[in-house]
Design a protein around this motif. Structure first.
Motif, PDB file in Angstrom:
ATOM      1  N   MET A  20       0.809  -1.218   0.000  1.00 57.57           N
ATOM      2  CA  MET A  20       0.000   0.000   0.000  1.00 57.57           C
ATOM      3  C   MET A  20       0.845   1.271   0.000  1.00 57.57           C
ATOM      4  SD  MET A  20      -2.910  -1.423   2.668  1.00 57.57           S
ATOM      5  CE  MET A  20      -3.473   0.185   3.078  1.00 57.57           C
ATOM      6  N   GLY A  21       2.004   1.253  -0.632  1.00 54.01           N
ATOM      7  CA  GLY A  21       2.840   2.444  -0.724  1.00 54.01           C
ATOM      8  C   GLY A  21       3.788   2.661   0.433  1.00 54.01           C
ATOM      9  N   PHE A  22       3.832   1.715   1.361  1.00 54.96           N
ATOM     10  CA  PHE A  22       4.714   1.894   2.517  1.00 54.96           C
ATOM     11  C   PHE A  22       6.041   1.157   2.367  1.00 54.96           C
ATOM     12  CE2 PHE A  22       0.712   3.228   4.280  1.00 54.96           C
ATOM     13  CZ  PHE A  22       1.074   4.276   5.091  1.00 54.96           C
ATOM     14  N   PHE A  23       6.248   0.433   1.267  1.00 50.97           N
ATOM     15  CA  PHE A  23       7.499  -0.311   1.110  1.00 50.97           C
ATOM     16  C   PHE A  23       8.623   0.616   0.661  1.00 50.97           C
ATOM     17  CE2 PHE A  23      10.532  -2.992  -1.205  1.00 50.97           C
ATOM     18  CZ  PHE A  23      10.900  -3.825  -0.169  1.00 50.97           C
ATOM     19  N   SER A  24       8.505   1.193  -0.529  1.00 50.67           N
ATOM     20  CA  SER A  24       9.591   2.062  -0.993  1.00 50.67           C
ATOM     21  C   SER A  24       9.578   3.355  -0.187  1.00 50.67           C
ATOM     22  CB  SER A  24       9.463   2.344  -2.488  1.00 50.67           C
ATOM     23  OG  SER A  24       8.275   3.032  -2.766  1.00 50.67           O
ATOM     24  N   ARG A  25      10.765   3.877   0.021  1.00 50.42           N
ATOM     25  CA  ARG A  25      10.887   5.065   0.870  1.00 50.42           C
ATOM     26  C   ARG A  25      12.174   5.804   0.560  1.00 50.42           C
ATOM     27  NH1 ARG A  25       9.687   3.310   6.193  1.00 50.42           N
ATOM     28  NH2 ARG A  25       8.303   1.894   5.157  1.00 50.42           N
ATOM     29  N   PRO A  86       9.990  11.090  12.418  1.00 48.75           N
ATOM     30  CA  PRO A  86      10.967  10.765  11.373  1.00 48.75           C
ATOM     31  C   PRO A  86      10.679   9.461  10.618  1.00 48.75           C
ATOM     32  CG  PRO A  86      12.100  11.657  13.266  1.00 48.75           C
ATOM     33  CD  PRO A  86      10.661  11.458  13.677  1.00 48.75           C
ATOM     34  N   ASP A  87      10.119   8.470  11.294  1.00 48.23           N
ATOM     35  CA  ASP A  87       9.793   7.213  10.614  1.00 48.23           C
ATOM     36  C   ASP A  87       8.623   7.368   9.655  1.00 48.23           C
ATOM     37  OD1 ASP A  87      11.831   5.869  11.912  1.00 48.23           O
ATOM     38  OD2 ASP A  87      10.529   5.142  13.520  1.00 48.23           O
ATOM     39  N   PHE A  88       7.784   8.360   9.878  1.00 51.77           N
ATOM     40  CA  PHE A  88       6.627   8.581   9.016  1.00 51.77           C
ATOM     41  C   PHE A  88       6.956   9.466   7.819  1.00 51.77           C
ATOM     42  CE2 PHE A  88       4.606   7.120  12.832  1.00 51.77           C
ATOM     43  CZ  PHE A  88       3.465   6.464  12.392  1.00 51.77           C
ATOM     44  N   ILE A  89       8.090  10.095   7.818  1.00 56.95           N
ATOM     45  CA  ILE A  89       8.445  11.020   6.744  1.00 56.95           C
ATOM     46  C   ILE A  89       8.877  10.287   5.480  1.00 56.95           C
ATOM     47  CG2 ILE A  89      10.126  12.791   6.046  1.00 56.95           C
ATOM     48  CD1 ILE A  89      10.125  13.724   8.976  1.00 56.95           C
ATOM     49  N   THR A  90       9.485   9.132   5.605  1.00 56.25           N
ATOM     50  CA  THR A  90      10.148   8.505   4.461  1.00 56.25           C
ATOM     51  C   THR A  90       9.292   7.634   3.538  1.00 56.25           C
ATOM     52  OG1 THR A  90      10.896   6.637   5.801  1.00 56.25           O
ATOM     53  CG2 THR A  90      12.377   8.544   5.651  1.00 56.25           C
ATOM     54  N   PRO A  91       8.199   6.984   3.966  1.00 55.30           N
ATOM     55  CA  PRO A  91       7.472   6.088   3.050  1.00 55.30           C
ATOM     56  C   PRO A  91       6.815   6.817   1.871  1.00 55.30           C
ATOM     57  CG  PRO A  91       6.864   5.635   5.325  1.00 55.30           C
ATOM     58  CD  PRO A  91       7.660   6.910   5.317  1.00 55.30           C
ATOM     59  N   ARG A  92       6.819   6.146   0.730  1.00 57.05           N
ATOM     60  CA  ARG A  92       6.221   6.704  -0.489  1.00 57.05           C
ATOM     61  C   ARG A  92       4.780   7.124  -0.257  1.00 57.05           C
ATOM     62  NH1 ARG A  92       3.135   4.543  -4.481  1.00 57.05           N
ATOM     63  NH2 ARG A  92       3.608   2.412  -3.885  1.00 57.05           N
ATOM     64  N   ALA A  93       3.994   6.299   0.448  1.00 56.36           N
ATOM     65  CA  ALA A  93       2.579   6.609   0.671  1.00 56.36           C
ATOM     66  C   ALA A  93       2.406   7.955   1.369  1.00 56.36           C
ATOM     67  CB  ALA A  93       1.915   5.496   1.481  1.00 56.36           C
ATOM     68  N   MET A 100       4.606  15.483  -2.016  1.00 51.75           N
ATOM     69  CA  MET A 100       6.005  15.876  -1.884  1.00 51.75           C
ATOM     70  C   MET A 100       6.905  15.243  -2.947  1.00 51.75           C
ATOM     71  SD  MET A 100       5.973  15.550   2.251  1.00 51.75           S
ATOM     72  CE  MET A 100       7.633  16.083   2.559  1.00 51.75           C
ATOM     73  N   ILE A 101       6.334  14.336  -3.745  1.00 50.83           N
ATOM     74  CA  ILE A 101       7.115  13.664  -4.783  1.00 50.83           C
ATOM     75  C   ILE A 101       6.943  14.437  -6.086  1.00 50.83           C
ATOM     76  CG2 ILE A 101       7.470  11.525  -6.074  1.00 50.83           C
ATOM     77  CD1 ILE A 101       6.287  10.014  -3.692  1.00 50.83           C
ATOM     78  N   GLY A 102       8.072  14.751  -6.725  1.00 54.93           N
ATOM     79  CA  GLY A 102       8.038  15.485  -7.985  1.00 54.93           C
ATOM     80  C   GLY A 102       7.550  14.609  -9.135  1.00 54.93           C
ATOM     81  N   SER A 103       7.325  15.219 -10.284  1.00 55.74           N
ATOM     82  CA  SER A 103       6.853  14.493 -11.466  1.00 55.74           C
ATOM     83  C   SER A 103       7.866  13.459 -11.950  1.00 55.74           C
ATOM     84  CB  SER A 103       6.511  15.470 -12.598  1.00 55.74           C
ATOM     85  OG  SER A 103       7.658  16.235 -12.929  1.00 55.74           O
ATOM     86  N   ASP A 104       9.130  13.624 -11.546  1.00 51.78           N
ATOM     87  CA  ASP A 104      10.176  12.665 -11.916  1.00 51.78           C
ATOM     88  C   ASP A 104      10.280  11.512 -10.916  1.00 51.78           C
ATOM     89  OD1 ASP A 104      11.219  14.029  -9.752  1.00 51.78           O
ATOM     90  OD2 ASP A 104      13.110  14.570 -10.724  1.00 51.78           O
ATOM     91  N   LEU A 125      13.244   7.297  -4.438  1.00 56.56           N
ATOM     92  CA  LEU A 125      12.755   6.315  -3.473  1.00 56.56           C
ATOM     93  C   LEU A 125      13.477   5.000  -3.696  1.00 56.56           C
ATOM     94  CD1 LEU A 125       8.993   7.214  -3.759  1.00 56.56           C
ATOM     95  CD2 LEU A 125      10.583   7.890  -1.975  1.00 56.56           C
ATOM     96  N   ALA A 126      13.606   4.207  -2.645  1.00 57.36           N
ATOM     97  CA  ALA A 126      14.390   2.974  -2.732  1.00 57.36           C
ATOM     98  C   ALA A 126      13.794   1.898  -1.830  1.00 57.36           C
ATOM     99  CB  ALA A 126      15.837   3.264  -2.318  1.00 57.36           C
ATOM    100  N   ASP A 127      14.354   0.728  -1.949  1.00 53.65           N
ATOM    101  CA  ASP A 127      14.023  -0.397  -1.086  1.00 53.65           C
ATOM    102  C   ASP A 127      14.454  -0.028   0.339  1.00 53.65           C
ATOM    103  OD1 ASP A 127      14.525  -2.893   0.418  1.00 53.65           O
ATOM    104  OD2 ASP A 127      14.254  -3.918  -1.494  1.00 53.65           O
TER     105      ASP A 127
END
Length: 189
Positions: A20-25, A86-93, A100-104, A125-127
């Motif tokens: 659900m979008g919480f893996f990559s970060r 801080p732990d909530f800032i990094t996940p893609r979701a 906060m994610i750009g078009s790239d 974003l990464a594993d």
């Protein structure tokens, strides 16, 4: 998460899913110091971020992000909110939710090291299992005593200089390798 956090009880939480979008970060680690948000760990390709003060992340100032995150984080006070945020800032979701994610597909961070000019870093974003370099390694900061046994549920050491028995209790559960009752017997003998 909002519903659970609305009780304002720090012990209530929703375990974030792997999917659900919480893996990559973001391959960065953050810590909230009294003077603001800082980068304390980074994947090797982003090592320039280590030890920096975060001015903006994804176009948002850290204090505004903290206010926006607060309804999703179970906390009873500002200290616990800043500890958990801080732990909530990094996940893609989360980054997507707050746009906060750009078009790239990358997140722009404006960072600043003490005494240097601010700079921008574009982070992909990464594993989450990507190895991160801790700032303590780059700055050759010695490991504090309380962090000398990472991963242990609990441990003890007698400090002869101060005639002190130091006991560190990190996890409120039994270590499968050494049940707490055995640990207590060993430490207090």
């Amino acid at each position: 998460m909002r519903l659970v956090a609305s009780a304002n009880v720090a012990h209530n939480l929703v375990q974030t899913p792997i999917g659900m979008g919480f893996f990559s970060r973001l391959p960065l680690t953050f810590y909230w110091y009294p003077d603001g948000l800082a980068v304390t760990g980074a994947a090797p390709e982003y090592s320039a971020a280590l030890g920096t003060h975060v001015l903006t992340i994804g176009g948002m100032k850290p204090e505004q992000l903290l206010l926006d995150l607060a309804p999703y984080i179970s906390h009873e006070n500002d200290v616990w909110l800043r500890n958990q945020a801080p732990d909530f800032i990094t996940p893609r979701a989360v980054l997507q939710h707050f746009e906060m994610i750009g078009s790239d597909g990358r997140v722009l961070l404006n960072l600043e090291k003490p005494g240097e000019a601010p700079f921008t870093l574009s982070v992909a974003l990464a594993d989450p299992r990507v190895k991160k370099i801790p700032f303590t390694e780059v700055l050759n900061v010695p490991t504090p005593f309380f962090r000398s046994h990472p991963g242990k549920y609990y441990w003890h050491e007698y400090l002869p200089d101060s005639q002190t028995l130091y006991i560190q209790y990190n996890s409120c559960q039994n270590d499968p390798k050494q049940p707490f009752v055995d640990f207590a017997r060993q430490a207090l003998v």
